[in-house]
Write an enzyme that holds these catalytic residues in place. Structure first.
Site, PDB file in Angstrom:
ATOM      1  N   ASP A 158       0.847  -1.206   0.000  1.00 39.10           N
ATOM      2  CA  ASP A 158       0.000   0.000   0.000  1.00 39.10           C
ATOM      3  C   ASP A 158       0.878   1.252   0.000  1.00 39.10           C
ATOM      4  O   ASP A 158       0.607   2.198   0.738  1.00 39.10           O
ATOM      5  CB  ASP A 158      -0.948  -0.033   1.201  1.00 39.10           C
ATOM      6  CG  ASP A 158      -2.135   0.914   1.025  1.00 39.10           C
ATOM      7  OD1 ASP A 158      -2.402   1.359  -0.118  1.00 39.10           O
ATOM      8  OD2 ASP A 158      -2.802   1.214   2.037  1.00 39.10           O
ATOM      9  N   LYS A 160       2.086   4.734  -1.067  1.00 37.16           N
ATOM     10  CA  LYS A 160       1.452   5.938  -1.613  1.00 37.16           C
ATOM     11  C   LYS A 160       1.987   7.123  -0.825  1.00 37.16           C
ATOM     12  O   LYS A 160       2.546   6.931   0.260  1.00 37.16           O
ATOM     13  CB  LYS A 160      -0.083   5.842  -1.492  1.00 37.16           C
ATOM     14  CG  LYS A 160      -0.564   5.519  -0.098  1.00 37.16           C
ATOM     15  CD  LYS A 160      -2.073   5.413  -0.055  1.00 37.16           C
ATOM     16  CE  LYS A 160      -2.530   4.924   1.322  1.00 37.16           C
ATOM     17  NZ  LYS A 160      -3.993   4.830   1.427  1.00 37.16           N
ATOM     18  N   ASN A 163       1.616   7.350   2.936  1.00 35.94           N
ATOM     19  CA  ASN A 163       2.379   6.422   3.777  1.00 35.94           C
ATOM     20  C   ASN A 163       3.875   6.697   3.754  1.00 35.94           C
ATOM     21  O   ASN A 163       4.644   5.932   4.300  1.00 35.94           O
ATOM     22  CB  ASN A 163       2.098   4.977   3.362  1.00 35.94           C
ATOM     23  CG  ASN A 163       0.693   4.554   3.747  1.00 35.94           C
ATOM     24  OD1 ASN A 163       0.100   5.145   4.638  1.00 35.94           O
ATOM     25  ND2 ASN A 163       0.163   3.561   3.061  1.00 35.94           N
ATOM     26  N   ASP A 176       2.988   2.433   7.974  1.00 30.99           N
ATOM     27  CA  ASP A 176       1.738   1.709   7.728  1.00 30.99           C
ATOM     28  C   ASP A 176       1.959   0.341   7.074  1.00 30.99           C
ATOM     29  O   ASP A 176       1.689   0.147   5.890  1.00 30.99           O
ATOM     30  CB  ASP A 176       0.783   2.556   6.878  1.00 30.99           C
ATOM     31  CG  ASP A 176      -0.666   2.166   7.141  1.00 30.99           C
ATOM     32  OD1 ASP A 176      -0.883   1.127   7.800  1.00 30.99           O
ATOM     33  OD2 ASP A 176      -1.574   2.893   6.712  1.00 30.99           O
ATOM     34  N   THR A 212      -4.826   0.836  -1.951  1.00 32.75           N
ATOM     35  CA  THR A 212      -5.513   2.060  -2.336  1.00 32.75           C
ATOM     36  C   THR A 212      -5.665   2.085  -3.860  1.00 32.75           C
ATOM     37  O   THR A 212      -4.687   1.868  -4.580  1.00 32.75           O
ATOM     38  CB  THR A 212      -4.710   3.270  -1.845  1.00 32.75           C
ATOM     39  OG1 THR A 212      -4.504   3.121  -0.432  1.00 32.75           O
ATOM     40  CG2 THR A 212      -5.434   4.573  -2.131  1.00 32.75           C
TER      41      THR A 212
END
Ligand code: ADE
Length: 321
Positions: A158, A160, A163, A176, A212
């Site tokens: 994840d 992005k 994070n 995260d 996401t």
């Protein structure tokens, strides 16, 4: 029972107090050892608070997770994945480090590195776009951190700009790991006993998780299977976003975003730097096997002049403008 801390040193130690009297003190850090300050972030199952160790005055970010909510939403496994993953990633400046975990009746607490300049997304939104020099610097730090976690058998899944946090030196700290995938530990000594439930290569969690929408790799959408190259797809999306101010695949809703990803439906805005364009085009490739590998990304002309490894983290961050 689920929250029992495996392998943690729990107990008391005898110390001598200021009057010379022996006292028993808990060895393990607990809630009372910290004073809590402002809220740094909020997630669906957790709140991150600024905190100070009362003894050392060192500042931390403490992630507080609500046990009842986690049990109700059946997220116990993810909470353990985050802890086990962070415990594997202790030796890199580009990853938020986990120092202590403890709990009380209501909550679980993860004591983490504080990243005082917040999310990379917030910085990007404030200034619009990054120039090539800043994109090269932040891209290189993100990539170096990904390389480390992959070497330790962790796929983030994840990645992005939300994070990617920034510390007081404006250096990257990736956070995260609640949806990370742990590969079998390449350094693990085979042991007897029950299999470790978090180390899946094959279980159903891999088939049920999607990150996401905007950064999800096509293989996750079609085969429901993430690999190390899935993080490199997300890395390509981040490089595109730093230079253009928006992710390459963005639509009114998740379904339409997925359609764009599967159709490789994106364009470069006018003026997008040619070397960066070549890099992104070699990362946003459907077949993960044909996507540029870690070593090839590091050797790509976009990163010409970057000194990989420790010196990257001793460097002064370029001024954002
Ligand atoms: N928000 C979420 N995690 C954080 C951290 N470790 N430092 C600062 N802000 C945060």
């Amino acid at each position: 029972e689920e929250w029992k801390e495996r392998g943690a040193a729990v107990g008391v130690r005898q110390e001598i107090d200021s009057s010379g009297k022996p006292v028993l003190r808990s060895v393990k850090k607990g809630v009372r050892d910290f004073s809590f300050g402002r809220t740094l972030g909020e997630g669906s199952y957790s709140t991150v608070l600024a905190a100070t160790d009362r003894q050392t005055l060192k500042e931390y970010a403490v992630k507080v997770l609500d046990k009842r909510h986690i049990i109700k939403e059946k997220k116990i496994k993810y909470v353990n994945i985050e802890k086990n993953t962070l415990n594997r990633l202790t030796e890199h400046p580009g990853i938020v480090r986990l120092y202590y975990t403890f709990q009380d009746e209501k909550s679980l607490y993860y004591v983490l590195d504080v990243a005082s300049n917040g999310e990379l997304l917030g910085v990007l939104k404030k200034i619009g776009t990054f120039d090539v020099e800043c994109t090269r610097f932040y891209g290189a730090q993100i990539l170096d951190a990904i390389d480390y976690m992959h070497s330790r058998g962790v796929i983030h899944r994840d990645l992005k700009p939300e994070n990617v946090l920034l510390d007081d030196q404006m250096h990257v700290k990736i956070t995260d790991f609640g949806t990370a995938k742990l590969l079998k530990d390449p350094y693990a000594v085979p042991k007897q006993g029950l299999p470790d439930m978090d180390k899946e290569d094959d279980d159903n969690r891999a088939a049920s998780f999607v990150g996401t929408a905007e950064y999800v790799s096509p293989e996750l959408l079609t085969d429901k299977n993430a690999c190390k190259a899935s993080d490199l797809w997300a890395f390509g999306c981040i490089i595109y976003q730093l230079l253009s101010g928006r992710p390459p695949f963005k639509a009114a809703n998740e379904y339409l975003t997925f359609q764009k990803i599967v159709g490789l439906d994106y364009e470069f805005p006018p003026g997008f730097p040619p070397a960066a364009r070549d890099l992104v085009e070699r990362l946003l490739v459907h077949d993960p096997q044909r996507r540029l590998s870690m070593e090839h990304i590091k050797n790509h002309e976009f990163f010409d002049g970057v000194k990989w490894g420790r010196s990257l983290w001793r460097q002064k961050a370029p001024r954002l403008m």
